[in-house]
Design an enzyme around this catalytic site. Structure first.
Site, PDB file in Angstrom:
ATOM      1  N   HIS A  25       8.610   5.342   3.036  1.00 30.53           N
ATOM      2  CA  HIS A  25       9.228   6.165   2.744  1.00 30.53           C
ATOM      3  C   HIS A  25      10.167   5.885   1.561  1.00 30.53           C
ATOM      4  O   HIS A  25      10.934   7.126   0.906  1.00 30.53           O
ATOM      5  CB  HIS A  25      10.320   7.060   4.083  1.00 30.53           C
ATOM      6  CG  HIS A  25      11.506   5.581   4.121  1.00 30.53           C
ATOM      7  ND1 HIS A  25      10.923   4.604   4.642  1.00 30.53           N
ATOM      8  CD2 HIS A  25      12.566   5.764   3.295  1.00 30.53           C
ATOM      9  CE1 HIS A  25      12.884   4.253   4.564  1.00 30.53           C
ATOM     10  NE2 HIS A  25      13.810   4.412   4.477  1.00 30.53           N
ATOM     11  N   HIS A  63      12.947   7.340  -3.900  1.00 25.41           N
ATOM     12  CA  HIS A  63      13.098   7.420  -2.321  1.00 25.41           C
ATOM     13  C   HIS A  63      12.574   9.051  -2.020  1.00 25.41           C
ATOM     14  O   HIS A  63      12.319   9.936  -3.154  1.00 25.41           O
ATOM     15  CB  HIS A  63      14.376   7.436  -2.180  1.00 25.41           C
ATOM     16  CG  HIS A  63      15.031   7.987  -0.851  1.00 25.41           C
ATOM     17  ND1 HIS A  63      14.520   8.177   0.034  1.00 25.41           N
ATOM     18  CD2 HIS A  63      15.490   6.209   0.219  1.00 25.41           C
ATOM     19  CE1 HIS A  63      15.387   7.286   1.718  1.00 25.41           C
ATOM     20  NE2 HIS A  63      15.303   6.785   1.002  1.00 25.41           N
TER      21      HIS A  63
END
Length: 150
Positions: A58, A73
């Site tokens: 992620h 992110h």
């Protein structure tokens, strides 16, 4: 040496203040820009050329040759997905080019799990004044400039 930081995803550029997480919206980890990704399965690409310093499904950090580190992110609270729906294409320590595919993911799928798909793009360990030419609105495609680190 200035470092131009490109968008890792296609979508709408936005101010960090729009990120629904105070760690990012208050620039606690560093200044930057967010991108609200277009829906559907897509690649997240390296925003700069450098070495993959940190790699999670992620999120990832690319460190440039001069030591500038850029965090991408993919969504908010996406660590809770435990990698589900994310496909890695590089390994920690790999040297990558700007625009190289790092992770394939699906922002629509992230949202279906109740998480925001917005992508903070952060310059780590720099002061906000070190950023120039911030792009905080408008459509971007992967690779379009988001900001410059001076």
């Amino acid at each position: 040496m200035s470092v131009e930081v490109g968008s890792p995803v296609e979508g709408l550029a936005a101010a960090l203040s729009e990120v629904p997480d105070p760690v990012f919206s208050q620039a606690m980890v560093g200044p930057g820009v967010a991108v609200k990704p277009s829906g559907g399965r897509a690649d997240a690409v390296a925003p700069v050329a450098g070495t993959v310093a940190t790699l999670h499904p992620h999120a990832f950090v690319i460190a440039t040759s001069d030591g500038t580190a850029i965090l991408v992110h993919l969504g908010i609270d996406t660590v809770k997905l435990k990698g589900e729906g994310f496909e890695l294409h590089v390994a920690k320590g790999d040297v990558v080019q700007a625009g190289q595919r790092i992770v394939t993911w699906d922002p629509t799928e992230v949202e279906s799990h109740g998480h925001s798909s917005i992508c903070p793009v952060i310059a780590l360990d720099v002061v906000p004044e070190a950023l120039a030419d911030l792009r905080e609105d408008g459509q971007v495609i992967a690779g379009d400039p988001l900001f410059v680190v001076d």
